[in-house]
Design a protein around this motif. Structure first.
Motif, PDB file in Angstrom:
ATOM      1  N   GLU A  82      -4.921  -1.685 -14.920  1.00 37.94           N
ATOM      2  CA  GLU A  82      -3.973  -1.761 -16.588  1.00 37.94           C
ATOM      3  C   GLU A  82      -2.788  -2.449 -16.174  1.00 37.94           C
ATOM      4  O   GLU A  82      -2.174  -3.467 -16.907  1.00 37.94           O
ATOM      5  N   GLN A  83      -2.153  -1.741 -14.647  1.00 32.36           N
ATOM      6  CA  GLN A  83      -1.203  -1.726 -14.305  1.00 32.36           C
ATOM      7  C   GLN A  83      -0.941  -2.786 -13.079  1.00 32.36           C
ATOM      8  O   GLN A  83      -0.001  -2.813 -12.224  1.00 32.36           O
ATOM      9  N   GLY A  84      -1.986  -3.545 -12.839  1.00 30.45           N
ATOM     10  CA  GLY A  84      -2.606  -3.625 -11.609  1.00 30.45           C
ATOM     11  C   GLY A  84      -2.114  -2.787 -10.263  1.00 30.45           C
ATOM     12  O   GLY A  84      -2.334  -3.323  -8.885  1.00 30.45           O
ATOM     13  N   VAL A  85      -3.019  -1.654 -10.466  1.00 27.92           N
ATOM     14  CA  VAL A  85      -3.212  -0.444  -9.187  1.00 27.92           C
ATOM     15  C   VAL A  85      -4.205  -0.044  -9.022  1.00 27.92           C
ATOM     16  O   VAL A  85      -5.501   0.104  -9.757  1.00 27.92           O
ATOM     17  N   THR A  86      -4.685  -0.307  -7.999  1.00 29.09           N
ATOM     18  CA  THR A  86      -5.818  -0.010  -6.801  1.00 29.09           C
ATOM     19  C   THR A  86      -5.620   1.182  -6.483  1.00 29.09           C
ATOM     20  O   THR A  86      -5.013   1.727  -5.460  1.00 29.09           O
ATOM     21  N   TRP A  87      -7.222   2.120  -7.430  1.00 27.36           N
ATOM     22  CA  TRP A  87      -7.334   3.496  -5.688  1.00 27.36           C
ATOM     23  C   TRP A  87      -8.060   3.338  -4.884  1.00 27.36           C
ATOM     24  O   TRP A  87      -9.045   3.418  -5.603  1.00 27.36           O
ATOM     25  N   VAL A  88      -7.662   3.670  -4.125  1.00 27.66           N
ATOM     26  CA  VAL A  88      -8.242   3.217  -3.174  1.00 27.66           C
ATOM     27  C   VAL A  88      -8.989   4.394  -2.425  1.00 27.66           C
ATOM     28  O   VAL A  88     -10.753   4.176  -2.236  1.00 27.66           O
ATOM     29  N   ARG A 115       0.724  -0.922  -0.098  1.00 30.60           N
ATOM     30  CA  ARG A 115      -0.131  -0.209   0.048  1.00 30.60           C
ATOM     31  C   ARG A 115       0.854   1.262   0.240  1.00 30.60           C
ATOM     32  O   ARG A 115       1.895   0.922   0.275  1.00 30.60           O
ATOM     33  N   TYR A 116       0.542   2.217  -0.981  1.00 29.14           N
ATOM     34  CA  TYR A 116       1.068   3.666  -0.751  1.00 29.14           C
ATOM     35  C   TYR A 116       0.693   5.223  -0.801  1.00 29.14           C
ATOM     36  O   TYR A 116      -0.462   4.429  -1.302  1.00 29.14           O
ATOM     37  N   THR A 156       4.418  -1.947  -7.647  1.00 34.60           N
ATOM     38  CA  THR A 156       5.662  -1.491  -7.076  1.00 34.60           C
ATOM     39  C   THR A 156       5.191   0.219  -7.343  1.00 34.60           C
ATOM     40  O   THR A 156       3.871   0.884  -7.534  1.00 34.60           O
ATOM     41  N   PRO A 157       6.053   1.174  -7.304  1.00 32.86           N
ATOM     42  CA  PRO A 157       6.052   2.801  -6.837  1.00 32.86           C
ATOM     43  C   PRO A 157       6.121   3.258  -8.399  1.00 32.86           C
ATOM     44  O   PRO A 157       5.350   4.119  -8.784  1.00 32.86           O
ATOM     45  N   ASP A 158       7.014   2.441  -9.167  1.00 29.30           N
ATOM     46  CA  ASP A 158       6.988   2.613 -11.057  1.00 29.30           C
ATOM     47  C   ASP A 158       5.724   2.189 -11.548  1.00 29.30           C
ATOM     48  O   ASP A 158       5.603   2.777 -12.430  1.00 29.30           O
ATOM     49  N   ALA A 159       4.836   1.245 -11.429  1.00 30.19           N
ATOM     50  CA  ALA A 159       3.575   0.958 -11.906  1.00 30.19           C
ATOM     51  C   ALA A 159       2.473   2.370 -11.123  1.00 30.19           C
ATOM     52  O   ALA A 159       1.819   3.058 -12.194  1.00 30.19           O
ATOM     53  N   ILE A 160       2.600   2.794 -10.431  1.00 33.78           N
ATOM     54  CA  ILE A 160       1.911   4.117 -10.173  1.00 33.78           C
ATOM     55  C   ILE A 160       2.292   5.720 -10.786  1.00 33.78           C
ATOM     56  O   ILE A 160       1.471   5.907 -11.223  1.00 33.78           O
ATOM     57  N   ARG A 161       3.447   5.106 -11.091  1.00 37.64           N
ATOM     58  CA  ARG A 161       4.644   6.431 -11.762  1.00 37.64           C
ATOM     59  C   ARG A 161       3.724   6.199 -13.102  1.00 37.64           C
ATOM     60  O   ARG A 161       3.552   6.763 -14.118  1.00 37.64           O
ATOM     61  N   GLN A 162       3.907   4.725 -13.845  1.00 35.80           N
ATOM     62  CA  GLN A 162       3.462   4.298 -14.690  1.00 35.80           C
ATOM     63  C   GLN A 162       1.987   4.799 -15.346  1.00 35.80           C
ATOM     64  O   GLN A 162       1.354   6.042 -16.653  1.00 35.80           O
ATOM     65  N   VAL A 163       1.522   4.942 -14.338  1.00 33.97           N
ATOM     66  CA  VAL A 163      -0.109   4.837 -14.715  1.00 33.97           C
ATOM     67  C   VAL A 163      -0.756   6.400 -14.439  1.00 33.97           C
ATOM     68  O   VAL A 163      -1.474   6.723 -15.048  1.00 33.97           O
ATOM     69  N   ALA A 164       0.039   7.514 -13.273  1.00 35.98           N
ATOM     70  CA  ALA A 164       0.139   8.592 -13.492  1.00 35.98           C
ATOM     71  C   ALA A 164       0.431   9.381 -14.634  1.00 35.98           C
ATOM     72  O   ALA A 164      -0.203  10.316 -14.623  1.00 35.98           O
ATOM     73  N   GLU A 165       1.327   9.136 -15.513  1.00 33.72           N
ATOM     74  CA  GLU A 165       1.717   9.559 -16.194  1.00 33.72           C
ATOM     75  C   GLU A 165       0.866   9.512 -17.312  1.00 33.72           C
ATOM     76  O   GLU A 165       0.016  10.264 -18.303  1.00 33.72           O
ATOM     77  N   PRO A 189       0.145  14.577 -11.829  1.00 30.77           N
ATOM     78  CA  PRO A 189       1.831  14.254 -11.154  1.00 30.77           C
ATOM     79  C   PRO A 189       1.589  13.420 -10.325  1.00 30.77           C
ATOM     80  O   PRO A 189       0.987  13.525  -9.452  1.00 30.77           O
ATOM     81  N   VAL A 190       3.024  13.948  -9.542  1.00 31.11           N
ATOM     82  CA  VAL A 190       3.025  12.798  -8.735  1.00 31.11           C
ATOM     83  C   VAL A 190       4.447  13.219  -7.682  1.00 31.11           C
ATOM     84  O   VAL A 190       5.686  13.849  -8.732  1.00 31.11           O
ATOM     85  N   LYS A 191       4.096  14.033  -6.530  1.00 29.00           N
ATOM     86  CA  LYS A 191       5.168  14.553  -6.194  1.00 29.00           C
ATOM     87  C   LYS A 191       6.210  13.755  -5.003  1.00 29.00           C
ATOM     88  O   LYS A 191       6.944  13.776  -4.967  1.00 29.00           O
ATOM     89  N   ALA A 192       5.186  12.706  -4.397  1.00 24.22           N
ATOM     90  CA  ALA A 192       5.707  11.600  -3.474  1.00 24.22           C
ATOM     91  C   ALA A 192       4.963  10.452  -3.400  1.00 24.22           C
ATOM     92  O   ALA A 192       4.603  10.576  -3.577  1.00 24.22           O
ATOM     93  N   ILE A 193       6.325   9.314  -3.712  1.00 21.26           N
ATOM     94  CA  ILE A 193       5.035   8.001  -3.221  1.00 21.26           C
ATOM     95  C   ILE A 193       5.729   7.069  -2.726  1.00 21.26           C
ATOM     96  O   ILE A 193       7.023   7.208  -2.493  1.00 21.26           O
ATOM     97  N   THR A 194       4.848   7.296  -0.866  1.00 27.83           N
ATOM     98  CA  THR A 194       5.576   6.766   0.341  1.00 27.83           C
ATOM     99  C   THR A 194       5.250   5.704   0.878  1.00 27.83           C
ATOM    100  O   THR A 194       3.836   5.089   0.505  1.00 27.83           O
ATOM    101  N   GLU A 195       5.685   4.117   0.622  1.00 30.37           N
ATOM    102  CA  GLU A 195       4.613   3.029   1.483  1.00 30.37           C
ATOM    103  C   GLU A 195       4.495   2.844   2.571  1.00 30.37           C
ATOM    104  O   GLU A 195       5.271   3.385   3.283  1.00 30.37           O
ATOM    105  N   VAL A 196       3.289   2.738   2.945  1.00 30.92           N
ATOM    106  CA  VAL A 196       2.979   2.954   4.327  1.00 30.92           C
ATOM    107  C   VAL A 196       1.992   1.764   4.344  1.00 30.92           C
ATOM    108  O   VAL A 196       2.203   0.306   3.826  1.00 30.92           O
TER     109      VAL A 196
END
Length: 90
Positions: A35-41, A3-4, A60-69, A74-81
């Motif tokens: 499409e990248q296995g990312v779920t927006w909670v 979770r991020y 992965t954080p990279d999967a989040i960056r890919q779908v964000a693009e 925008p993505v300022k920061a991604i933190t695992e939580v």
């Protein structure tokens, strides 16, 4: 799945119409994410609507960056939580 928290900054403010067009826009984000296995909670939005703090489940954080693009977000920061709840200790 990890979770991020994703922090985003919208200098001009986040404006999502509260109507069918807003629902359609958010639906497209969800579809692209899947499409990248990312779920927006869910997300938290600052009062001035210039910052969001979004919770995602993703491989992965990279999967989040890919779908964000791909979503034009925008993505300022991604933190695992992880969850910390006060009731856990009772």
């Amino acid at each position: 799945m990890p979770r991020y928290m994703v922090e985003r900054i919208f200098p001009d403010g986040l404006n999502i119409p509260v109507d069918a067009s807003g629902a359609e826009a958010l639906g497209k984000v969800v579809a692209t994410n899947s499409e990248q296995g990312v779920t927006w909670v869910h997300s938290y939005v600052s009062d001035d609507k210039t910052r969001t703090f979004c919770i995602y489940d993703a491989p992965t954080p990279d999967a989040i960056r890919q779908v964000a693009e791909r979503n034009g977000l925008p993505v300022k920061a991604i933190t695992e939580v992880s969850v910390l709840a006060p009731y856990f200790y009772h």
